[in-house]
Design an enzyme around this catalytic site. Structure first.
Site, PDB file in Angstrom:
ATOM      1  N   ALA A 120       0.828  -1.207   0.000  1.00 50.21           N
ATOM      2  CA  ALA A 120       0.000   0.000   0.000  1.00 50.21           C
ATOM      3  C   ALA A 120       0.861   1.255   0.000  1.00 50.21           C
ATOM      4  O   ALA A 120       2.031   1.222   0.379  1.00 50.21           O
ATOM      5  CB  ALA A 120      -0.891  -0.006   1.233  1.00 50.21           C
ATOM      6  N   GLY A 154       0.009  -5.315   0.911  1.00 49.39           N
ATOM      7  CA  GLY A 154      -0.966  -5.381  -0.172  1.00 49.39           C
ATOM      8  C   GLY A 154      -0.362  -6.014  -1.414  1.00 49.39           C
ATOM      9  O   GLY A 154      -1.056  -6.670  -2.193  1.00 49.39           O
ATOM     10  N   GLU A 173      -0.985  -9.503  -0.734  1.00 51.06           N
ATOM     11  CA  GLU A 173      -2.413  -9.870  -0.668  1.00 51.06           C
ATOM     12  C   GLU A 173      -3.025  -9.980  -2.065  1.00 51.06           C
ATOM     13  O   GLU A 173      -3.883 -10.825  -2.302  1.00 51.06           O
ATOM     14  CB  GLU A 173      -3.168  -8.834   0.169  1.00 51.06           C
ATOM     15  CG  GLU A 173      -2.794  -8.921   1.648  1.00 51.06           C
ATOM     16  CD  GLU A 173      -3.429  -7.818   2.470  1.00 51.06           C
ATOM     17  OE1 GLU A 173      -3.044  -6.659   2.271  1.00 51.06           O
ATOM     18  OE2 GLU A 173      -4.313  -8.116   3.288  1.00 51.06           O
ATOM     19  N   GLU A 225       2.708  -5.848   8.194  1.00 51.41           N
ATOM     20  CA  GLU A 225       1.870  -4.773   8.728  1.00 51.41           C
ATOM     21  C   GLU A 225       2.100  -4.553  10.217  1.00 51.41           C
ATOM     22  O   GLU A 225       1.946  -3.438  10.709  1.00 51.41           O
ATOM     23  CB  GLU A 225       0.383  -5.089   8.492  1.00 51.41           C
ATOM     24  CG  GLU A 225      -0.120  -4.753   7.109  1.00 51.41           C
ATOM     25  CD  GLU A 225       0.257  -5.803   6.067  1.00 51.41           C
ATOM     26  OE1 GLU A 225       0.881  -6.818   6.437  1.00 51.41           O
ATOM     27  OE2 GLU A 225      -0.054  -5.591   4.884  1.00 51.41           O
TER      28      GLU A 225
END
Ligand SMILES: NC(=O)c1ccc[n+]([C@@H]2O[C@H](COP(=O)([O-])OP(=O)(O)OC[C@H]3O[C@@H](n4cnc5c(N)ncnc54)[C@H](O)[C@@H]3O)[C@@H](O)[C@H]2O)c1
Length: 610
Positions: free
Chosen positions: A63, A104, A107, A127
């Site tokens: 992200a 991300g 993911e 994270e």
């Protein structure tokens, strides 16, 4: 603006390339581009399968963290929406992973139907260090692919998995050797999946690994207990466990919603905001004026440490732990023997705790060469001086180093309070002199203040920063000033802690509050560990800042011979052989008397105020 996403076709396979330098961060513009490209591929009858790949040095760093503050991470298409689109694609989607695929950026591949990785690449969900849980299905999809225990290990610690490990766990379907054709392999796999004619297998539908975990009721309780010990006070690791548990106990959609809710809650929490601040601050600290990618670095193959006391011994261990041979010198045999014995004892203790093999410890000890022969520093690429804190002594030593060291060798001082410029001026090459301020215990503490003198060269700074990394430290460049940065922050903290005593608190109360706040120890327990006498001596030669009063209770402890753990008495009392602080009525009396003498009426002070 350049487009952050490229779309190409290879026969009947669409290749969608994330191209958002430097790390292919999953910004709103990139998410929108990928969504449009995936839709285009799904709608195009000439396309049978899709490959997602990254341009540049990695698939994706994840992200765009700055979007967490602005809230743009929620804007549609947000990452969960994009991943759902990929997972639901009627045409197989294969991720081609190289470099790192993080957060991300991991993911998104988890929502793909297969993954191919370049050998040497890494995937991970880091994270937790940002005070967050994965927020785009990572906690729901990873356990479905690699199993609950392995997913807990990866998510709660935030550790990266190598491509090989990821393949063993089933996270990666194929690993392509270095120099091999990663994209070609991904396109081929996508083509094969399409050729089966079967609808792509969605990660969300995979249940086998979850079923295994349902037979182990203790799994989550155990993980919570271990994590509470290892990462005391942190919310995010526990929240990760909650989310993985939700993957096991709830249907996919409910688990995903639970994860998203948890993510949003943590995103605005004080802890995560503080951890993100620290993350950016650490990156900011890495930018050093005058030092860039073009700065030439010296090669460090051998080190030397002067002084094998508290700090010198620890610094020698740092070299050995990094595989760098180092000589360590002392002025007398007895001091050298004592220092070497301490090094050995430290390694033996690590071995006895099972954290290192005996052979490994011996190999490290063998890298340290104790000697009384000062001339041996002549071979070293860097010499770190850690003798007594005396300007006269340090000047003498640097004069000798100047005559002995190779012209390009770095001459560093571990001084905590002396003027590095003055030390450098005693040499003919002040550009080679730098401060390396380690913290005690030097082999453990991660911070290394790198003190930039007026004349320190950019090459020396760059080399010292790289060396810090090799030694497992976080190197932070600071200027020549009173106490540098860390200790300078510590003084007002201890000063205020002592004022709390004068106003009505006792050491055990302050220490408890600070411990519960998340520090490993309170200020008074630290004082007893470091030595009340050490602090006293520092105060003797460090002038008090103009107009600032300090409490005198610590000085009184010193005059009473209460030096802390080493004398069994300090702010606390210690039973023989124990490091557990016990409240001491003698100290309470002393504190109450100090308040009285100052005319302060003692009051109850709340935890919050502290
Ligand atoms: N102790 C800490 O927490 C700490 C933290 C950061 C920096 N420092 C700094 O590190 C330096 C060393 O501190 P320390 O706590 O290790 O002290 P220490 O007293 O434990 O060790 C100093 C060692 O230097 C040796 N020595 C003295 N003269 C020497 C010489 N001419 N040649 C070789 N060895 C000589 C002494 O025998 C002694 O073993 C000081 O400058 C201190 O300010 C200390």
């Amino acid at each position: 603006m350049s487009q952050p996403v490229r779309y190409e076709t290879r026969d009947s396979v669409a290749v969608i390339t994330l191209d958002n330098p430097p790390v292919n961060a999953l910004s709103l513009a990139l998410r929108t581009g990928v969504r449009d490209a995936v839709r285009k591929a799904i709608e195009d009858d000439a396309i049978d399968a899709i490959v997602l790949t990254g341009a540049g040095k990695m698939f994706s760093g994840g992200a765009d963290i700055r979007e967490f503050d602005s809230g743009a991470s929620n804007q549609s298409p947000n990452l969960p929406e994009l991943i759902a689109l990929v997972e639901d694609s009627p045409k197989p989607v294969v991720a081609a992973l190289h470099g790192t695929s993080l957060g991300g950026g991991c993911e998104l591949p988890l929502g793909c139907h297969a993954r191919v990785a370049a050998s040497g690449s890494q995937v991970g969900l880091p994270e937790v260090p940002l005070g967050l849980v994965p927020g785009a299905g990572g906690t729901q999809r990873l356990p479905r692919i690699i199993g609950v225990q392995a997913a807990l290990d990866a998510i709660v610690t935030g550790k990266f998995l190598s491509a090989d490990k990821a393949q063993k766990l089933g996270l990666v379907d194929e690993v392509v050797d270095r120099g091999g054709d990663l994209l070609g392999a991904a396109v081929a796999l996508a083509g094969r999946l399409a050729a089966t004619g079967k609808p792509p297998a969605r990660t969300r539908d995979r249940e086998e690994k979850l079923a295994e975990a349902r037979g182990q009721p203790d799994l989550f309780g155990q993980a919570r207990n271990e994590t509470a010990k290892r990462m005391r006070g942190f919310e995010a690791p526990q929240a990760c466990i909650d989310c993985v548990e939700a993957a096991v106990t709830k249907p996919f959609a409910a688990g995903l919603a639970f994860e998203r809710e948890t993510f949003q809650r943590l995103r605005t929490s004080e802890q995560s905001r503080a951890q993100r601040h620290a993350f950016f601050a650490e990156r900011e600290a890495r930018k050093v004026r005058g030092v860039g990618p073009d700065t030439k670095e010296l090669t460090i193959r051998r080190g030397a440490v002067l002084g094998c006391g508290t700090m010198g011994g620890g610094i020698a261990m740092c070299f050995a732990n990094a595989g760098i041979p180092a000589v360590v010198t002392e002025s007398e045999q007895a001091a050298l023997d004592r220092g070497v014995a301490t090094i050995r004892k430290n390694y033996e203790s690590t071995v006895s705790k099972g954290r290192m093999s005996a052979a490994d410890a011996e190999a490290r000890i063998a890298l340290i060469e104790p000697t009384l022969d000062f001339d041996r520093v002549a071979d070293a690429d860097i010499v770190i001086e850690a003798v007594f804190e005396s300007m006269a002594l340090k000047k003498d030593i640097f004069g000798r180093l100047d005559r002995l060291c190779r012209p390009d060798a770095i001459m560093a001082t571990n001084t905590s309070s002396l003027d590095v410029n003055e030390i450098a001026a005693t040499t003919s090459r002040p550009e080679q002199v730098v401060g390396t301020h380690f913290f005690s215990p030097a082999n453990v503490m991660k911070l290394l203040e790198i003190v930039r003198g007026e004349k320190t060269s950019p090459e020396v700074l760059a080399t010292t920063l790289t060396l810090a990394k090799r030694l497992g430290k976080v190197g932070v460049v600071v200027g020549v000033c009173d106490s540098f940065a860390a200790n300078r922050m510590l003084y007002p903290y201890t000063r205020q802690a002592q004022f709390l005593l004068e106003e009505g608190a006792l050491p055990e109360q302050v220490d408890r509050v600070i411990y519960e706040f998340g520090f490993p120890m309170g200020p008074f327990a630290v004082g007893d560990l470091a030595g009340i006498d050490v602090g006293y001596k520092v105060r003797q030669h460090r002038p008090r800042p103009e107009g600032l009063r300090s409490s005198e209770i610590a000085d009184e402890l010193y005059h009473m011979g209460r030096y802390g753990q080493k004398t069994g008495k300090g702010w606390y009392r210690y039973e023989k052989g124990s490091r557990t602080p016990v409240s001491d009525p003698e100290v309470t009396q002393l504190i109450v008397r100090a308040s009285k003498e100052l005319g302060i009426e003692r009051r109850a002070i709340s935890d919050e105020e502290m």
